[in-house]
Scaffold this motif. Structure first.
Motif, PDB file in Angstrom:
ATOM      1  N   VAL A  49       0.927  -1.224   0.072  1.00 59.53           N
ATOM      2  CA  VAL A  49       0.044   0.024  -0.019  1.00 59.53           C
ATOM      3  C   VAL A  49       0.735   1.058  -0.080  1.00 59.53           C
ATOM      4  O   VAL A  49       1.922   1.497   0.850  1.00 59.53           O
ATOM      5  N   LEU A  50       0.674   2.102  -0.862  1.00 57.21           N
ATOM      6  CA  LEU A  50       1.284   3.493  -1.141  1.00 57.21           C
ATOM      7  C   LEU A  50       0.522   4.400  -0.471  1.00 57.21           C
ATOM      8  O   LEU A  50      -0.574   4.661  -1.055  1.00 57.21           O
ATOM      9  N   ASN A  51       1.050   5.322   0.325  1.00 58.74           N
ATOM     10  CA  ASN A  51       0.359   6.303   1.101  1.00 58.74           C
ATOM     11  C   ASN A  51       0.907   7.690   0.661  1.00 58.74           C
ATOM     12  O   ASN A  51       2.119   8.039   1.136  1.00 58.74           O
ATOM     13  N   MET A  52      -0.001   8.402  -0.184  1.00 57.15           N
ATOM     14  CA  MET A  52       0.753   9.869  -0.408  1.00 57.15           C
ATOM     15  C   MET A  52      -0.072  10.880   0.010  1.00 57.15           C
ATOM     16  O   MET A  52      -1.211  11.164  -0.504  1.00 57.15           O
ATOM     17  N   SER A  53       0.142  11.482   1.311  1.00 62.27           N
ATOM     18  CA  SER A  53      -0.555  12.346   1.720  1.00 62.27           C
ATOM     19  C   SER A  53       0.141  13.900   1.120  1.00 62.27           C
ATOM     20  O   SER A  53       0.464  14.687   1.989  1.00 62.27           O
ATOM     21  N   LEU A  54      -0.149  14.200   0.029  1.00 59.79           N
ATOM     22  CA  LEU A  54       0.603  15.040  -0.688  1.00 59.79           C
ATOM     23  C   LEU A  54      -0.034  15.449  -1.953  1.00 59.79           C
ATOM     24  O   LEU A  54      -0.882  14.637  -2.313  1.00 59.79           O
ATOM     25  N   GLY A  55       0.501  16.461  -2.508  1.00 60.89           N
ATOM     26  CA  GLY A  55      -0.332  16.753  -3.879  1.00 60.89           C
ATOM     27  C   GLY A  55       0.080  18.119  -4.444  1.00 60.89           C
ATOM     28  O   GLY A  55       1.136  18.835  -3.651  1.00 60.89           O
ATOM     29  N   TRP A  56      -0.179  18.119  -5.794  1.00 68.04           N
ATOM     30  CA  TRP A  56       0.455  19.614  -6.471  1.00 68.04           C
ATOM     31  C   TRP A  56      -0.677  20.128  -7.253  1.00 68.04           C
ATOM     32  O   TRP A  56      -1.349  19.474  -7.807  1.00 68.04           O
ATOM     33  N   GLU A  57      -0.614  21.264  -7.476  1.00 71.54           N
ATOM     34  CA  GLU A  57      -1.590  21.905  -8.428  1.00 71.54           C
ATOM     35  C   GLU A  57      -1.243  21.704  -9.670  1.00 71.54           C
ATOM     36  O   GLU A  57       0.183  22.004  -9.964  1.00 71.54           O
ATOM     37  N   SER A  58      -1.938  21.999 -10.673  1.00 79.27           N
ATOM     38  CA  SER A  58      -1.554  21.700 -12.002  1.00 79.27           C
ATOM     39  C   SER A  58      -1.593  23.241 -12.492  1.00 79.27           C
ATOM     40  O   SER A  58      -2.330  24.053 -12.402  1.00 79.27           O
ATOM     41  N   LEU A  59      -0.272  23.289 -13.124  1.00 77.06           N
ATOM     42  CA  LEU A  59       0.148  24.977 -13.440  1.00 77.06           C
ATOM     43  C   LEU A  59       0.253  24.682 -14.798  1.00 77.06           C
ATOM     44  O   LEU A  59       1.428  25.330 -15.265  1.00 77.06           O
ATOM     45  N   GLY A  60      -0.558  24.313 -15.718  1.00 74.08           N
ATOM     46  CA  GLY A  60      -0.084  24.193 -17.089  1.00 74.08           C
ATOM     47  C   GLY A  60       0.567  23.051 -17.418  1.00 74.08           C
ATOM     48  O   GLY A  60       0.471  21.933 -16.806  1.00 74.08           O
ATOM     49  N   PRO A  61       0.889  22.653 -18.842  1.00 72.88           N
ATOM     50  CA  PRO A  61       1.374  21.698 -19.218  1.00 72.88           C
ATOM     51  C   PRO A  61       2.411  20.773 -18.587  1.00 72.88           C
ATOM     52  O   PRO A  61       2.458  19.547 -18.370  1.00 72.88           O
ATOM     53  N   SER A  62       3.193  21.529 -17.979  1.00 79.13           N
ATOM     54  CA  SER A  62       4.449  21.120 -17.294  1.00 79.13           C
ATOM     55  C   SER A  62       4.099  20.106 -16.048  1.00 79.13           C
ATOM     56  O   SER A  62       4.688  19.165 -15.812  1.00 79.13           O
ATOM     57  N   SER A  63       3.285  20.695 -15.367  1.00 74.22           N
ATOM     58  CA  SER A  63       2.556  20.057 -14.081  1.00 74.22           C
ATOM     59  C   SER A  63       1.257  19.139 -14.446  1.00 74.22           C
ATOM     60  O   SER A  63       0.755  18.531 -13.250  1.00 74.22           O
ATOM     61  N   ALA A  64       0.587  19.413 -15.357  1.00 75.05           N
ATOM     62  CA  ALA A  64      -0.806  18.842 -15.695  1.00 75.05           C
ATOM     63  C   ALA A  64      -0.654  17.343 -15.519  1.00 75.05           C
ATOM     64  O   ALA A  64       0.379  16.424 -16.122  1.00 75.05           O
TER      65      ALA A  64
END
Length: 617
Positions: free
Chosen positions: A268-283
């Motif tokens: 089980v992988l737990n990722m209590s994290l995230g990122w906002e999509s800021l256009g193509p690079s991070s979408a």
């Protein structure tokens, strides 16, 4: 968040920026219902015909042009034109072909590269094979020593505590990718930012069957921002944020560690994290560009080669006049399936609830999923460790969902991952809230407050599972008399300040908050008033309802917001100074409040703040 280290955080500069025959028949029925499930079509691929679109992420403060990820021939990972290059997944780690072509390019010049300095270098890459690597991966998850022990028992009781005789060997490996340094299961290490080790400890306390589940940690967020220079620097003891490529590397280290040291165990992988999509690079929708595609590729390997179930925080409210909505990345990959398994989602997005089974006051708009969990005041710690700050946010929901999956899977390790998820969901208490986003490959799309107890009872498990099913009217559990008396005593002798009704906009409505900053900030809040409590009147220091606490940081625009029935009322607080304990009398109508939070602007960072606080009877 709530670590003292996090309090000194500065945002980057603008340019950087889940055994018997009857149960078996039921499981066979579930299996058959899963046949024929297919993931929905992915969203339209980003237009990668013009590298200017990738370059447009330069406008995002969290990027700044200093770090990029490409995907191509491994032999093409060479330093050139002012950029040092190194494989994202080093050859010594034996990455599979799907990962061998990723390369990280780091600018070596002073400041950020200019557009003219990028033009010739970018021409060396085919369209769609180069994207900025943004420092967008942040923990999603305030602090009262009066409440710590009480909340510790409350959150475990609301999720469900599983106990039983010791197991000879671990059956499930839960890997927590977070702010905490790499550590093997059974040997947790405290991070300088306590977010990661708090959640790892919470998972271990829910699955309280010795040996059943081993919890490891991997450092996915190693950076802090230097207070004087504004530069992102690595902190080996754990940081406050990371680049997307840092998460990809941490995931790959975790998969390799699982393969080497956890043979035969479920993952089980737990990722209590995230990122906002800021256009193509991070979408993360459609055919994601590097470095987001590197994260997805490792997740696909984990799901397909190791049958992993992957949990991620749905995300918290970003505030501001135009708050972001929907699932954050990587939780957004709940709408797609692993390449090998159309019967389940690639990622399970965990949605946060309070104790009244309502969304958190600081919850993210349009991010409700079928997989919800308690997430207010999550706190746990290892024996001999200092008590960390309680966390409120979808970070806690993610850990609770991961713990529930681990408990069910450890009891029935022979089950395929999609059945574990389906049984856990269907055997958990329903929540009367609409779902915003359904999961790929799933049957029903109704919200459940995930708990391992119902599923374990289906199996006739020898383990004991106790869960609180009480209907709680308040956002938090009702305080026991001793805890309430201790907290209320903190108001004695406090400075009296003035509270007045306000009809104007709040700070959290005027500017972007720490919950979803493009400037990369620990989520969901800057802990400003960890001891803030709204008393509804009974036994309070004032005859009327009141708010009391102690502000830990300089703020402006301080206000308390009360949820009364289906509406809210806000009251500005004036005269609050420094770290002096304060108390303000609220109108009699506040006695009907069922949830409360504070709103302010942090003087040091300029960010607005939404911080959900405790309501005491």
């Amino acid at each position: 968040m709530g670590s003292r280290a996090a309090l000194s955080y500065r945002p980057p500069l603008p340019e950087q920026a889940m055994r018997n025959a009857a149960s078996s028949l039921a499981l066979l029925s579930i299996l058959s219902s899963l046949i024929g499930c297919h993931p929905p079509d992915e969203s339209t691929d980003p237009d990668d015909s013009d590298l200017a679109e990738a370059r447009s992420a330069l406008e995002a403060p969290a990027c700044g042009g200093r770090r990029w990820v490409s995907l191509g021939d491994p032999g093409a990972c060479v330093s050139q034109a002012g950029f040092d290059a190194e494989p994202l997944f080093p050859p010594a780690e034996g990455p599979p072909p799907a990962l061998a072509g990723y390369c990280v390019h780091t600018w070596t010049g002073t400041g950020a590269p200019s557009t003219s300095e990028l033009e010739g270098w970018e021409d060396l890459f085919a369209p769609g094979t180069l994207a900025e690597d943004c420092a967008l991966v942040t923990p999603l998850g305030g602090y009262s020593d009066h409440l710590g022990s009480f909340l510790r028992q409350s959150i475990k009781s609301r999720v469900g505590v599983v106990t039983g005789a010791p197991v000879a060997a671990p059956l499930v490996h839960v890997a927590v990718l977070d702010t905490t340094p790499d550590a093997p299961s059974g040997v947790p290490e405290l991070g300088l930012n306590r977010h990661g080790d708090t959640l790892a400890a919470l998972i271990g306390e829910v699955v309280n069957v010795p040996g059943a589940a081993g919890v490891s940690t991997s450092l996915a967020m190693p950076y802090i921002t230097d207070a004087s220079s504004g530069e992102a620097i690595v902190r080996p003891g754990g940081g406050d944020f990371g680049y997307i490529s840092d998460l990809a590397r941490a995931l790959w280290r975790t998969v390799r560690y699982h393969h080497a040291a956890h043979v035969g165990e479920r993952l089980v992988l737990n990722m209590s994290l995230g990122w906002e999509s800021l256009g193509p690079s991070s979408a993360c929708g459609g055919a994601a560009l590097p470095a987001a595609s590197a994260v997805r590729d490792v997740l696909d390997i984990a799901a397909c080669q190791h049958d992993a179930l992957i949990v991620a925080a749905a995300g918290n409210d970003t505030g501001g006049p135009a708050p972001a909505s929907g699932l954050m990345c990587p939780a957004a990959w709940m709408t797609v399936s692993p390449s090998c398994a159309p019967g389940r989602p690639l990622v399970i997005a965990a949605f946060g609830l309070d104790y009244a089974d309502r969304p958190l006051a600081v919850g993210r708009h349009a991010s409700a999923t079928p997989f919800a969990a308690p997430s207010l005041g999550g706190i746990a710690w290892s024996a001999g460790s200092p008590m960390p700050p309680p966390l409120t946010g979808t970070s806690v929901a993610s850990a609770a969902v991961s713990a529930s999956i681990a408990a069910v899977w450890a009891n029935a390790p022979y089950l395929p991952p999609e059945v574990v998820l389906q049984v856990l969901h269907d055997a958990s208490p329903p929540v009367s809230l609409p779902v915003s986003v359904c999961a790929a490959g799933a049957g029903a799309c109704d919200m459940r407050r995930l708990s391992p107890c119902g599923a374990l009872s289906m199996f006739g498990s020898p383990w004991t599972c106790a869960v609180s099913t009480a209907q709680v009217p308040l956002s938090n559990p009702g305080l026991d008399p001793m805890t309430q008396a201790s907290m209320l005593s903190a108001a004695a002798g406090a400075q009296v300040v003035f509270a007045s009704a306000t009809t104007g906009p709040l700070a959290s409505q005027l500017g972007a908050t720490a919950a979803g900053q493009n400037l990369v900030h620990p989520q969901p809040i800057i802990p400003v008033c960890p001891t803030c409590t709204v008393s509804l009147g009974s036994g309070s220091a004032a005859s009327n309802p009141s708010i009391y606490g102690r502000i830990e940081r300089p703020v402006t625009g301080l206000a308390v917001v009360l949820r009364i029935d289906e509406s809210s009322a806000s009251y500005a607080l004036s005269g609050v100074t420094g770290a002096t304990p304060f108390r303000a009398t609220l109108p009699a109508t506040a006695a009907s409040a069922r949830a409360a939070w504070i709103s302010a602007t942090d003087v040091e960072t300029g960010l607005s703040i939404m911080e959900q606080i405790v309501v005491a009877q």
